[in-house]
Design a protein around this motif. Structure first.
Motif, PDB file in Angstrom:
ATOM      1  N   UNK A  87      36.453  36.870  49.175  1.00  0.00           N
ATOM      2  CA  UNK A  87      37.669  37.074  48.381  1.00  0.00           C
ATOM      3  C   UNK A  87      38.457  38.280  48.900  1.00  0.00           C
ATOM      4  N   UNK A  88      37.704  39.342  49.242  1.00  0.00           N
ATOM      5  CA  UNK A  88      38.379  40.560  49.704  1.00  0.00           C
ATOM      6  C   UNK A  88      39.258  40.261  50.910  1.00  0.00           C
ATOM      7  N   UNK A  89      38.766  39.397  51.798  1.00  0.00           N
ATOM      8  CA  UNK A  89      39.529  39.077  53.000  1.00  0.00           C
ATOM      9  C   UNK A  89      40.787  38.276  52.643  1.00  0.00           C
ATOM     10  N   UNK A 261      48.697  33.017  46.093  1.00  0.00           N
ATOM     11  CA  UNK A 261      47.237  32.920  46.098  1.00  0.00           C
ATOM     12  C   UNK A 261      46.723  32.722  44.675  1.00  0.00           C
ATOM     13  N   UNK A 262      47.301  33.522  43.744  1.00  0.00           N
ATOM     14  CA  UNK A 262      46.852  33.425  42.358  1.00  0.00           C
ATOM     15  C   UNK A 262      47.109  32.027  41.816  1.00  0.00           C
ATOM     16  N   UNK A 274      40.608  34.587  41.433  1.00  0.00           N
ATOM     17  CA  UNK A 274      41.404  35.017  40.292  1.00  0.00           C
ATOM     18  C   UNK A 274      40.966  36.403  39.825  1.00  0.00           C
ATOM     19  N   UNK A 275      39.640  36.566  39.759  1.00  0.00           N
ATOM     20  CA  UNK A 275      39.132  37.878  39.340  1.00  0.00           C
ATOM     21  C   UNK A 275      39.540  38.963  40.333  1.00  0.00           C
ATOM     22  N   UNK A 276      39.469  38.630  41.585  1.00  0.00           N
ATOM     23  CA  UNK A 276      39.893  39.589  42.596  1.00  0.00           C
ATOM     24  C   UNK A 276      41.352  39.956  42.425  1.00  0.00           C
TER      25      UNK A 276
END
Lengths: 312, 644, 274
Positions: A87-89, A261-262, A274-276
């Motif tokens: 997710x971070x990427x 993205x969201x 979504x959490x990210x």
């Protein structure tokens, strides 16, 4: 003031991240089933159980939250359920376009606010004032997506001045940031106008004019700085608003930012992404609030004094 | 050719209100010589501020000079362009305002606001160091201590007195010939007030400055002015040399005003002189002479002929009086009427309270506030160990400057603030629980400073007055009977019961507030600065009403005030508060005759006429010459150092 | 006097009239609509405005005028529903917090701080994303995120009214807390609330349409203004009217509420003049 903010914001971070977690646990419909279907598989009892294990959904809510939190502190936000990428990427790839869009819109809105707000106040009750007020009322009322379509219709379809949609050059940036910047700038300009007018009625402006300052000097040197205080304070929530607006605008202009993205994550129920996204938004907002508080202290020397006021 | 510095001829100013023009200044003429002070005296709405603003060209956008000329040093100012005005403002004519707290920009340092004046004037490269030097010497001139430090401070860090000195310094920075001072001391406490006045007098002498003083305060006028212009409803009613006008007022309005001001030598046994009615609102002037409805010597003709308009009566030194009656006749009438008070009966035996039973006993009451954040905790001792007793039928005054804890004291007594320590006894019973306190304060009548704020704007006055009774579960019939009685007691016409608060005048609102306070049949009333926001003539009406009620109903009163002459007139017992502590408690006469604490003495002195202008010192006192008692004469004659 | 009042009321009257018309159109859409809003005739697709189809037809041959009427129902009524929800929760919380102060205030305001520190649209988006799209879910998400605005304003007004001397007087003369709230606080808070209601309703309409545009609101084929605009997008180059009519509908509705709010503010906010 600033201490209170610094203390409350980590709490905010915790509560919001937990809230999103809590919500995921009451999601109607089986997430694993949905993902298997999306990946083209057949949801059977075994595959669903396996998928649940893979996603970590077989464990309790608190256990999952605890693990997520520990990982998040190490900047590990888990992997996307859809793409399988970290997710971070995924977030990191999208941050830059969103930052471009929000900062460009912010600059435009500040310019519009200052220019229109000051001009309307200075030319109070004249045709200039009325024109600005009318224009900003319309700009304030028009939904962002509608403004986007109208600008697209004229500037991209009819006159072909700017590219239709996409990302990559300054021309691509102009229309979306104009849309976001104008909507916000118009509202703030109205606010600034009445704020300046209030300040112009104050005794210190009368005193300044009695000293021999012209109306414009009194406005620029005395009224404006005081009038800006409420506007600056409100810019914290404005950036949040911009971030929300960017979801719609990015989708209309095919802008490869966080907003898109969201939306993709929402449509595919990709909870880790979504959490990210929520986590990023929260941290971002916290940063903005801190900057606003610092600015606020710079313009208003009374902030220190206010803190030690007694309320009896 | 010698001409006055400022000469105003037939000035008329109007404001655009909603959809009509309202005349606020009508046909005004006056002049100021170099080094001379003219005081324009008037109650609220008399047009004094509009006059000042037209002279400096700063009328609000809806204001306009309809006609008239303003000559400054021979040059016509009315109708100048903005560009020409900028050359006048600050350089030739400067102005200071009523509230120094709001007259300085809160977000800029004092230094920047002072430097600005110099930077404005010099187009060429400026020497920062020299400007700073000039600022420092200006601050020294107006008596600001530690000028170096002040330049780097913000207005909120300084007190009102220092700020007013600073605004004066800023006004003087451009070396003006004329200083307009718009109520320069109204927002300040007694002691500071006096200091500012003597500063202005000093500066005038030193710099040969002309001052246009706008004020409602006749004592201020007496200390500072060479000439006086009395305004009523936008017109001059009397104009002339200060000593003449104040010593021998020839217009009934001037005379009434002088009589209504409480001075330190009033006879406590005689009601204050009060003008009937209230000043007209601009735009709603009565026909004929605007003063005739309130005039003690008005005749039929006054209702038709606007004497204020034409019949000026030129006398020596340009003096004139606008009255239709011939001078001699007026003089006779005025002295014959002796401006008798509204009420004929003399107040008798109001001091019975001294021997009465104690109503309220306060023992060592404390209220401390915590302030600051967790990095720098401090405790503010707003009320710090105060004890006193209020006996039945007694008027106890609490005096002190703003911030001395007067209001916190009464709020702590009634339990609105949780006391930090100490006890309160009501009728001999200790108030322990919240319930006791609630039962107690429901039996107290309250009157606050700002009557209009103390009524719900969305309820009729009648409803508001009856609310306490409804809370106490009276039935409607009893309530209506009570309302009639209350209205009669406070002198309000019954038809006002259905009016909304903003439809009443300031005086009527305060009467209604008193009616509400009386509705619960209180044994004690708490009056927090009940008259300080009212005009002098109305103030006297309300004080007389309170005294009459106290006499009739034998109510004890806790009277909070900063106005010492009024306290001296009104109270039986006085408590002097300073920084939350009780510095002196004494019977009224004793305190004013022989204050024992240095702070009390300082406070009292601030209200005695000073010697700035020897010629005018005694004038105010002469206005009540015949009733003066020996003791107060002694007080008045006490000499004071010219600088406090 | 009369003159000025008339001038001031033109905007007010116009906006109230517009809102009333829209409201009636929303309620009586069934009778007023000439066609079924969801039934399209593909043979009649993309017709320009004419006598039969006042606003033309869309890409599926549906009557645009009828869809706008039914769209009013969705946009308008859901916005009002959200406003009512926020109003009830927010006012109760705000008045309670403002009047009582102390720890009650602390609790409520910490919750408000938390929720309002975070951008409402993103939170609503996330909630909808998790509990699933749909009009009702959207309404719930928006109420959840925007009652705090009401609470904050109501608390602020309550605090300032509470500090006014007449409330102090009422308390001193023995009125109970409930009576004070009901008789002294609410009547003085309500006018300013009306302003907030009007301004917020306009904002909810905008937000609702925005969400529909993203496909998170109403589901096709039901009509909603934002969605109509979204559907018109591929055709907007040649069939501008498809964009024009729903856009006008949104603009008129939003502007009417905004003007209403501002006119009410002019009247109530600075000082109360009867």
């Amino acid at each position: 003031m600033i201490i209170k903010r610094i203390l409350i914001l980590p709490v905010l971070l915790l509560v919001i991240s937990f809230l999103t977690f809590l919500l995921t646990s009451i999601v109607p419909g089986d997430i694993a089933e949905g993902i298997i279907l999306k990946q083209g598989g057949q949801p059977t009892e075994e595959t669903v159980a396996a998928m649940n294990e893979q996603l970590g959904l077989d464990r309790g809510l608190f256990a999952r939250y605890g693990q997520w939190l520990i990982q998040a502190l190490q900047l590990d936000l888990g992997t996307s359920w859809v793409s399988g990428e970290p997710v971070a990427k995924e977030l990191a790839e999208r941050i830059v376009p969103t930052l471009w869009l929000t900062s460009a819109s912010l600059v435009i809105s500040v310019l519009i606010t200052m220019f229109f707000g000051t001009a309307a106040a200075y030319f109070r009750d004249t045709a200039v004032d009325k024109a600005i007020l009318g224009f900003s009322l319309i700009m304030n009322c028009i939904p962002e997506f509608l403004l986007a379509f109208i600008l697209l219709f004229f500037f991209a379809y009819k006159w072909d001045i700017f590219p239709l949609v996409g990302y990559g050059s300054l021309e691509h940036l102009i229309l979306p940031s104009l849309v976001l910047g104008f909507g916000i700038g118009a509202g703030k300009a109205r606010l600034l106008r009445s704020s300046i007018l209030d300040a112009m009625n104050s005794n210190y402006v009368a005193m300044a004019r009695a000293k021999g300052l012209t109306k414009w000097q009194a406005l620029k040197k005395h009224a404006l700085r005081n009038a800006l205080i409420p506007i600056v304070t409100s810019f914290g929530s404005t950036v949040g608003f911009l971030l929300g607006g960017s979801v719609i605008i990015e989708n209309i202009f095919n802008w490869p930012g966080l907003g898109r993205l969201a939306l993709q994550a929402i449509n595919s129920r990709d909870i880790p992404v979504l959490q990210g996204y929520v986590l990023f938004a929260t941290v971002f907002i916290i940063g903005i609030y801190l900057i606003v508080d610092l600015l606020y202290m710079l313009i208003d020397p009374r902030v220190y004094a206010k803190r030690s006021n007694i309320h009896g | 050719m010698k001409h006055p510095l400022l000469e105003v001829e037939n000035l008329s100013v109007s404001y655009q209100m909603e959809n009509k023009r309202v005349q606020v200044v009508r046909d005004l003429s006056f002049s100021i010589d170099r080094g001379e002070t003219l005081a324009i005296v008037g109650e609220s709405g008399s047009g004094k501020t509009a006059t000042a603003l037209s002279i400096i060209g700063l009328l609000p956008d809806n204001g306009k000079i309809d006609k008239g000329k303003i000559y400054f040093d021979g040059k016509q100012l009315a109708g100048q362009t903005e560009k020409e005005w900028v050359e006048i403002r600050g350089k030739k004519i400067a102005m200071i305002m009523q509230d120094p707290m709001s007259a300085l920009n809160p977000v800029l340092t004092i230094g920047r606001q002072m430097e600005e004046v110099f930077l404005l004037r010099r187009k060429e490269k400026v020497n920062k160091k020299r400007i700073r030097q000039e600022c420092l010497s200006l601050l020294g001139l107006v008596g600001v201590t530690e000028p170096e430090l002040r330049l780097n401070q913000y207005p909120h860090e300084l007190s009102g007195g220092i700020l007013q000195r600073i605004t004066i310094a800023i006004a003087l920075a451009g070396k003006p010939d004329l200083l307009i001072a718009d109520e320069p001391t109204t927002a300040l406490d007694g002691i500071i007030k006096k200091q500012i006045l003597s500063l202005l007098a000093d500066l005038q002498k030193q710099l040969n400055l002309s001052i246009l003083l706008i004020t409602h305060d006749l004592a201020e006028t007496a200390t500072l002015a060479d000439k006086v212009l009395v305004l009523y409803a936008g017109k001059a009613v009397e104009y002339g040399k200060a000593d003449l006008v104040l010593k021998e007022p020839q217009h009934p309005y001037t005379k009434s005003l002088l009589k209504a001001v409480p001075t330190m030598d009033l006879d406590k046994n005689i009601p204050l002189f009060a003008l009937k009615g209230q000043p007209p609102k601009p735009g709603h002037l009565p026909p004929g002479c605007a003063f005739h409805p309130r005039c003690p010597i008005a005749e039929e003709k006054c209702k038709k002929d606007d004497a204020l308009n034409g019949l000026k009566e030129p006398g020596p030194y340009g003096r004139y009086v606008s009255c239709i009656r011939p001078k001699e006749e007026r003089k006779k009438l005025l002295s014959a009427i002796k401006l008798k008070p509204e009420r004929s009966s003399k107040i008798t035996n109001i001091f019975s309270g001294e021997n009465g039973a104690p109503i309220l006993e306060i023992h060592d009451l404390k209220k401390h506030f915590k302030a600051g954040n967790f990095l720098s905790r401090k405790v503010i001792k707003a009320v710090d160990g105060i004890s006193f007793t209020v006996n039945s039928g007694q008027i106890t005054a609490i005096v002190g400057e703003s911030g001395s804890g007067k209001s916190t004291l009464w709020k702590t007594i009634v339990g609105l603030h949780q006391a930090t320590g100490g006890e309160v006894y009501y009728l001999g019973k200790k108030l322990k629980t919240m319930k006791d306190k609630r039962a107690f304060y429901q039996q107290v009548g309250f009157v606050f400073q700002n009557a209009s704020a103390s009524f719900n704007p969305r309820m009729t006055v009648g409803e508001s007055i009856l609310e306490p009774l409804r809370a106490a579960k009276w039935n409607p019939k009893e309530r209506n009977g009570r309302l009639e009685r209350l209205f009669e007691l406070v002198g309000l016409p019954m038809e006002k019961r259905n009016a909304y608060p903003n439809e009443l005048s300031g005086g009527q609102q305060q009467r209604a507030a008193i009616a509400r306070a009386l509705s619960v049949n209180p044994k004690i009333m708490i009056l927090d600065e009940p008259v300080s926001s009212l005009d002098v003539s109305i103030q006297a009406q309300i004080i007389n009403l309170l005294k009459e009620l106290q006499e009739k109903l034998q109510i004890s009163m806790l009277f909070i005030s900063h106005d010492l002459p009024l306290v001296r007139y009104f109270a039986d017992q006085v408590l002097v508060m300073h920084h939350g502590k009780l510095v002196e408690r004494a019977k009224c006469e004793e305190l004013f005759a022989h204050p024992t604490h240095p702070y009390s003495e300082k406070l009292i002195r601030a209200f005695l006429p000073s010697e700035e202008k020897n010629k005018t010192v005694h004038l105010l006192c002469h206005s009540s010459h015949s009733e003066m008692s020996g003791k107060s004469l002694q007080n008045r004659e006490r000499t004071l150092p010219s600088k406090v | 006097m009369a003159d000025v009042k008339k001038k001031m009321n033109v905007g007010l009257l116009l906006s109230v009239a517009t809102i009333a018309c829209l409201f009636l159109a929303a309620i009586f859409a069934h009778w007023l609509a000439p066609y079924d809003p969801n039934a399209g005739e593909l043979s009649e697709r993309l017709l320009p405005p004419s006598k039969e189809h006042w606003f033309g037809t869309d890409h599926l041959g549906r009557d645009v005028f009828s869809r706008i009427l039914f769209g009013a129902r969705t946009t308008f009524l859901v916005a009002i529903l959200i406003t009512v929800g926020c109003f009830v929760i927010g006012t109760a919380a705000g008045v309670t917090a403002g009047y009582f102060g102390g720890w009650i205030d602390g609790m409520i305001m910490r919750a408000v701080d938390l929720l309002s520190a975070f951008p409402g649209r993103i939170l609503a988006l996330v909630i909808v994303g998790i509990i699933g799209p749909g009009l009702m879910n959207l309404a719930i998400a928006m109420i959840f995120t925007s009652w705090v605005g009401f609470a904050r304003i109501v608390r602020g007004v309550t605090l300032s009214v509470r500090e006014r001397e007449f409330v102090l007087a009422a308390k001193l003369y023995g009125l109970g807390n409930q009576k004070i709230m009901y008789k002294h606080l609410l009547p003085n808070v309500l006018p300013q609330l009306l302003v907030v209601i009007a301004l917020n309703t306009s904002w909810y309409m905008t937000a609702l349409s925005g969400f529909s545009l993203l496909g998170l609101g109403i589901e096709a084929p039901h009509a909603e203004w934002g969605m109509m605009i979204s559907e018109a997008r591929p055709y907007m180059r040649d069939y501008g009217y498809l964009l024009f009519f729903p856009s006008m509908a949104i603009m008129i509705a939003v502007t009417a509420f905004t003007i209403l709010g501002e006119k009410l503010r002019d009247r109530f906010d600075p000082n109360f003049h009867r």
